[in-house]
Every structure is written in C-alpha cells, then in structure tokens.
Motif scaffolding. Structure first.
Motif, PDB file in Angstrom:
ATOM      1  N   SER A  62      37.909  35.417  39.319  1.00  0.00           N
ATOM      2  CA  SER A  62      39.040  36.760  39.387  1.00  0.00           C
ATOM      3  C   SER A  62      39.243  37.145  39.431  1.00  0.00           C
ATOM      4  CB  SER A  62      41.078  35.924  38.880  1.00  0.00           C
ATOM      5  OG  SER A  62      40.847  36.173  37.132  1.00  0.00           O
ATOM      6  N   ASP A  63      39.541  38.607  39.508  1.00  0.00           N
ATOM      7  CA  ASP A  63      39.374  40.204  38.564  1.00  0.00           C
ATOM      8  C   ASP A  63      39.418  40.441  37.439  1.00  0.00           C
ATOM      9  OD1 ASP A  63      39.737  41.166  41.526  1.00  0.00           O
ATOM     10  OD2 ASP A  63      41.459  42.021  42.071  1.00  0.00           O
ATOM     11  N   THR A  64      40.032  39.058  36.761  1.00  0.00           N
ATOM     12  CA  THR A  64      40.472  39.454  35.340  1.00  0.00           C
ATOM     13  C   THR A  64      39.106  38.036  34.970  1.00  0.00           C
ATOM     14  OG1 THR A  64      41.587  37.153  35.154  1.00  0.00           O
ATOM     15  CG2 THR A  64      43.070  39.383  35.256  1.00  0.00           C
ATOM     16  N   GLY A  65      37.675  38.530  35.964  1.00  0.00           N
ATOM     17  CA  GLY A  65      36.738  37.571  35.018  1.00  0.00           C
ATOM     18  C   GLY A  65      36.385  36.058  34.820  1.00  0.00           C
ATOM     19  N   LYS A  66      38.377  35.578  35.029  1.00  0.00           N
ATOM     20  CA  LYS A  66      38.527  33.865  35.091  1.00  0.00           C
ATOM     21  C   LYS A  66      38.041  33.269  36.334  1.00  0.00           C
ATOM     22  CE  LYS A  66      42.040  30.812  33.606  1.00  0.00           C
ATOM     23  NZ  LYS A  66      43.620  30.299  32.982  1.00  0.00           N
ATOM     24  N   SER A  91      32.696  35.834  52.329  1.00  0.00           N
ATOM     25  CA  SER A  91      32.730  34.395  51.490  1.00  0.00           C
ATOM     26  C   SER A  91      34.093  35.169  50.346  1.00  0.00           C
ATOM     27  CB  SER A  91      31.642  34.132  50.800  1.00  0.00           C
ATOM     28  OG  SER A  91      31.795  33.265  49.773  1.00  0.00           O
ATOM     29  N   MET A  92      34.749  34.351  49.789  1.00  0.00           N
ATOM     30  CA  MET A  92      35.299  35.174  48.697  1.00  0.00           C
ATOM     31  C   MET A  92      34.642  33.895  47.501  1.00  0.00           C
ATOM     32  SD  MET A  92      40.104  34.400  50.365  1.00  0.00           S
ATOM     33  CE  MET A  92      39.274  32.284  50.567  1.00  0.00           C
ATOM     34  N   PHE A  93      33.892  33.027  47.772  1.00  0.00           N
ATOM     35  CA  PHE A  93      33.444  31.878  47.035  1.00  0.00           C
ATOM     36  C   PHE A  93      31.870  31.826  45.910  1.00  0.00           C
ATOM     37  CE2 PHE A  93      36.852  29.901  49.171  1.00  0.00           C
ATOM     38  CZ  PHE A  93      37.923  30.269  48.582  1.00  0.00           C
ATOM     39  N   TYR A  94      31.552  31.835  45.669  1.00  0.00           N
ATOM     40  CA  TYR A  94      29.970  31.319  44.763  1.00  0.00           C
ATOM     41  C   TYR A  94      29.841  29.780  44.970  1.00  0.00           C
ATOM     42  CZ  TYR A  94      30.236  35.549  41.875  1.00  0.00           C
ATOM     43  OH  TYR A  94      30.794  36.580  41.592  1.00  0.00           O
TER      44      TYR A  94
END
Length: 192
Positions: A62-66, A91-94
């Motif tokens: 997430s934008d907060t790093g979670k 992509s949105m994912f790793y």
C-alpha cells in the motif's frame, strides 16, 4: 529440481501427438531462486506461470508501506496478476519466489493459440478460472467472518507443506492479522 511434462501441467487431457507438440512449444521453463521477483507493479503482464515445484507469492504494498499477501502458489498451481494479464493493464502486484522453484511461463498469445489448436485446453482453463474465482470468494468471506485461529487452521489445511518455507510476516499478511496474533494463535493451538 524436477521438471514437469505437458501431461502433468494439463492433468486429465488426452493429447494427440500433434496436440502434445503444439502445447510443448508454447511453454518456457524457468528456474527461479528464493528472493527473485517475477513481477512488479507498473509492468505489463504478458505471462501466467505454472508452478512445477517450489513456492511463489503474490502481494501488494500500500501507499503506507503495508504489505498484503494475496496468494501463495505451490506445486500444480498457476499464478499471475490475472486482471492485468487478461485486460492488458499494468500490474498492481508483486510476484516473488518464496522457495526455489521451477515454473513454466505461458504468454497470453500462446494461450489463445492453444485454445484453437487444442480445444480441450480452453475447457481446462475455464474450469481452473471458475475454481480460482470460487476460492477467492471463500477467501474474502473468511477474512470477513472467521477468527484468527479459524483463518490459520484453514490455511494449514489448504497449504499443508508450505508453512515451514514462508516467513511469519508473509503468513500473517495473508491471514490479515499481525505477527503477534499469529504467535498467539500458534501458542493456543499448541496447548490444545
């Protein structure tokens, strides 16, 4: 590491010799080491991957790093950012490798060709996608309705051999709980 054959990838399909050759020509085997990253956000997604052995993980930051783990893919599972794969979006994912793996990549174009050359494969993928969609709905429901202990027990049932290969924070993020809650759940279950 063991290799897989097309007959192992497409269990239940009886191939003619020409169909078998057509399918074999569409896949590329790759060896992935623990820690390797196959996909990052913002990339186009031309491939889906069949896991012959090992373990891969799909996650989002997430934008907060979670970090949020969405999927683990173990032997005989498929993995990709399917929204991007099917729509052509980025992509949105790793996707990273959690345990050394042998995977077979299949491009969207090759998949479409296989549908024409081996019609049984289209049915195979349709059934896989139906099951995949159903399991995602069950996963969403469990995130909403189950306790941390119930989520953990469900995970252990669905992925019996994977827990020893993944980090606690990966498992906790998959379950939607903190690592402290995961420790408490394991401790309580050990006392039973």
């Amino acid at each position: 590491m063991q290799k897989c054959t097309i007959k192992q990838i497409f269990k239940g399909i009886d191939f003619s010799p020409s169909e078998l050759e057509a399918a074999e020509n569409k896949f590329e085997e790759i060896k992935v080491k623990k820690g390797d990253i196959l996909l990052t956000p913002g990339q186009l997604v031309p491939f889906q991957y069949f896991v012959c052995n090992g373990c891969l993980r799909t996650y989002y930051i997430s934008d907060t790093g979670k970090e949020y783990t969405l999927q683990f893919a173990v032997t005989d599972w498929w993995i990709s950012d399917y929204t991007a794969f099917f729509t052509g979006d980025k992509s949105m994912f790793y996707i990273d490798c959690v345990k050394d793996a042998v995977v077979y990549k299949l491009s969207k174009e090759s998949m479409e060709q296989l549908y024409k050359e081996v019609p049984q494969i289209e049915s195979f993928f349709r059934i896989k996608m139906e099951r995949f969609f159903g399991s995602y709905q069950k996963r969403i429901l469990s995130d909403l309705a189950l306790t941390a202990e119930e989520k953990y027990l469900r995970f252990v049932k669905n992925y019996p051999d994977i827990e020893k290969h993944i980090k606690n924070y990966h498992l906790a993020s998959y379950l939607g709980i903190t690592t402290e809650s995961l420790s408490r759940v394991r401790h309580e279950l050990a006392k039973k």
